[in-house]
Design an enzyme around this catalytic site. Structure first.
Site, mmCIF file in Angstrom:
data_model
loop_
_atom_site.group_PDB
_atom_site.id
_atom_site.type_symbol
_atom_site.label_atom_id
_atom_site.label_comp_id
_atom_site.label_asym_id
_atom_site.label_seq_id
_atom_site.Cartn_x
_atom_site.Cartn_y
_atom_site.Cartn_z
ATOM 1 N N GLY A 8 0.758 -1.247 0.000
ATOM 2 C CA GLY A 8 0.000 0.000 0.000
ATOM 3 C C GLY A 8 0.783 1.289 0.000
ATOM 4 O O GLY A 8 0.209 2.369 -0.169
ATOM 5 N N GLY A 47 3.535 -3.841 -3.751
ATOM 6 C CA GLY A 47 3.362 -4.043 -5.187
ATOM 7 C C GLY A 47 3.790 -2.784 -5.906
ATOM 8 O O GLY A 47 4.895 -2.660 -6.425
ATOM 9 N N TYR A 105 -9.671 5.030 -12.342
ATOM 10 C CA TYR A 105 -9.532 5.768 -11.082
ATOM 11 C C TYR A 105 -9.367 7.260 -11.294
ATOM 12 O O TYR A 105 -9.050 7.966 -10.349
ATOM 13 C CB TYR A 105 -8.273 5.325 -10.328
ATOM 14 C CG TYR A 105 -8.084 3.860 -10.090
ATOM 15 C CD1 TYR A 105 -9.035 3.099 -9.399
ATOM 16 C CD2 TYR A 105 -6.915 3.231 -10.498
ATOM 17 C CE1 TYR A 105 -8.810 1.760 -9.155
ATOM 18 C CE2 TYR A 105 -6.687 1.883 -10.252
ATOM 19 C CZ TYR A 105 -7.637 1.154 -9.585
ATOM 20 O OH TYR A 105 -7.418 -0.161 -9.336
ATOM 21 N N CYS A 157 -13.382 3.171 -28.587
ATOM 22 C CA CYS A 157 -14.646 3.882 -28.750
ATOM 23 C C CYS A 157 -15.359 4.055 -27.418
ATOM 24 O O CYS A 157 -16.380 3.411 -27.150
ATOM 25 C CB CYS A 157 -15.508 3.160 -29.762
ATOM 26 S SG CYS A 157 -14.659 3.045 -31.328
HETATM 27 C C1 LIG Z 1 -3.000 -5.327 -4.023
HETATM 28 C C2 LIG Z 1 -2.507 -5.889 -2.745
HETATM 29 C C3 LIG Z 1 -1.217 -5.607 -2.298
HETATM 30 C C4 LIG Z 1 -0.284 -4.652 -2.995
HETATM 31 O O1 LIG Z 1 -0.700 -3.335 -2.838
HETATM 32 P P1 LIG Z 1 0.219 -2.119 -3.356
HETATM 33 O O2 LIG Z 1 -0.585 -0.920 -3.063
HETATM 34 O O3 LIG Z 1 0.432 -2.328 -4.801
HETATM 35 O O4 LIG Z 1 1.480 -2.157 -2.577
HETATM 36 C C5 LIG Z 1 -0.784 -6.235 -1.143
HETATM 37 N N1 LIG Z 1 -1.585 -7.089 -0.463
HETATM 38 C C6 LIG Z 1 -2.844 -7.377 -0.866
HETATM 39 C C7 LIG Z 1 -3.663 -8.308 -0.082
HETATM 40 C C8 LIG Z 1 -3.340 -6.786 -2.011
HETATM 41 O O5 LIG Z 1 -4.592 -7.047 -2.398
#
Ligand SMILES: *Cc1c(COP(=O)(O)O)cnc(C)c1O
Length: 415
Positions: free
Chosen positions: A238, A275, A316, A342
């Site tokens: 996150g 991520g 988003y 489109c």
């Molecule tokens: C999507 C997700 C992540 C990664 O989140 P990021 O914001 O990309 O770091 C980690 N854990 C879970 C359970 C997720 O669904």
């Protein structure tokens, strides 16, 4: 980060213009150097804590080459589907470094993960817990689990990517958690080993993470009192990244220091599931100008990449910095950068300041590494763009562009 030399943009010494010429546009481009750098930043930031396992969140960018790079530098993985597990099996990822998240794990996903021997499942409901217990019993195995709690924390990010609010579908209400752990602990084929929370994405403040961690620690202590000993703290992913030049996301070090402060006295392994903050700024999307047009007061640049290639702006209302890869002097004006799809929502950038450009000029869309190619679709029967990585001073194709014949491959013409 891009460099500029002789008015051209470069990624790790490779000219973006040359990439566009060699591979065609649209194409995704990643920098191995930056992937490794971001990972090592996490690793170094948490090096003061005895046990930390970084589990890269595969869904952010799941190309097997990217996964292999992370595997080779010691990363574990957070997965959310059978397909992602298949990718990890393909690169022979260490099962003891894999956690499985997501609200809707199918029986097959649970079976295959148990077979592969993953570290644990992040369980999101009592129903799922019972299902895992049943499947593990059938296979004569014990499933390690952690309960994903919903800590009811506002991460102060986009509502679509807030996952730890009362109203969200994710996790088990924190007030119920003690009861659920007690239930799990009595199950024959389930072994509660961890506590998990993932509160959202693109988070710019550290305090929501800490508030969530405080709730997890309180739960941990309650569990200990009941004789349930947890050894893993999974605090999810996150952490936000820079999209706007003016963005100032917290550094990994700042984040780590605050987390370590809370974790240092607990004798537990910390799991992180980043991520976006590992891959987001390591990826770019290159696109070429097809047409220019003016409708009423608006100037449009119509490019060959669309919402099927990069969905985030449409989904988003996300911002991605866009600039020309060969710099041009002179007056700049504002354009909306739109794709060929489109749909009115097929917009990549609004009011982007650019110089006078012409057909075939190439633009680079920044910060496209996370939730970019993985969200690409074949809408309008358009092929998904190729992916390229820059590694050791050269470029390599890591995913071919779809062939049009592939797009009809699974269709059956009933004559
Ligand atoms: C999507 C997700 C992540 C990664 O989140 P990021 O914001 O990309 O770091 C980690 N854990 C879970 C359970 C997720 O669904």
């Amino acid at each position: 980060m891009l460099d500029i030399k002789d008015n051209k943009l470069y990624l790790d010494e490779i000219s973006l213009y040359d990439i566009a010429q060699s591979y065609g546009t649209p194409c995704y481009l990643y920098s191995k150097n930056s992937l490794v750098k971001e990972f090592n930043e996490y690793k170094n930031a948490f090096s003061n804590l005895n046990h930390t396992l970084i589990c890269y969140s595969v869904k952010a960018c799941s190309n097997i080459n990217i996964l292999k790079i992370f595997k080779d530098i010691g990363s574990g993985f957070d997965i959310v589907s059978l397909g992602e597990l298949e990718r990890l099996k393909y690169i022979k990822a260490d099962p003891s470094k894999i956690v499985f998240s997501g609200v809707a794990k199918s029986d097959k996903e649970i079976e295959d993960s148990l077979d592969y021997g993953i570290l644990f499942f992040n369980v999101e409901s009592i129903d799922e817990l019972e299902n895992i217990n049943r499947i593990a019993a059938d296979l004569n195995k014990t499933a390690n689990i952690s309960i994903r709690v919903n800590p009811d924390i506002d991460p102060k990010t986009h509502p679509y990517i807030s996952t730890g609010l009362k109203s969200s579908k994710f996790g088990i209400e924190i007030n119920q958690a003690l009861e659920v752990y007690t239930y799990a602990n009595q199950m024959e084929n389930v072994n509660p080993v961890g506590i998990d929370a993932h509160i959202g994405s693109q988070i710019f403040e550290i305090s929501p993470f800490i508030d969530s961690l405080d709730k997890l620690i309180a739960l941990y202590k309650n569990l200990k009192d009941k004789g349930i000993n947890i050894t893993y703290f999974d605090i999810g992913g996150g952490l936000g990244i820079k999209y706007f030049d003016s963005d100032e996301p917290p550094s990994k070090k700042e984040f780590a220091d605050r987390v370590i402060d809370k974790m240092k006295d607990l004798n537990c392994t910390l799991i992180l599931e980043p991520g976006r903050s590992l891959v987001g700024n390591a990826g770019y999307l290159l696109t070429s100008i097809l047409y220019k047009k003016k409708n009423y007061d608006k100037d449009f640049l119509i490019v060959d990449a669309g919402m099927n290639d990069l969905l985030r702006p449409s989904l988003y209302n996300a911002y991605h910095k866009i600039e020309e890869v060969v710099k041009v002097n002179g007056d700049r004006s504002k354009y909306d950068i739109v794709g060929p799809i489109c749909e009115t929502g097929d917009i990549l950038g609004k009011d982007v300041e650019l110089p006078k450009l012409s057909k075939n000029d190439v633009l680079v869309i920044h910060s496209a590494g996370a939730y970019g190619h993985v969200m690409a679709s074949n809408y309008n029967t358009r092929p998904k763009a190729p992916e390229i990585i820059i590694d050791d001073g050269g470029s390599k194709l890591i995913r071919k562009k779809d062939m049009l014949s592939q797009l009809m491959e699974n269709e059956l013409l009933n004559e």
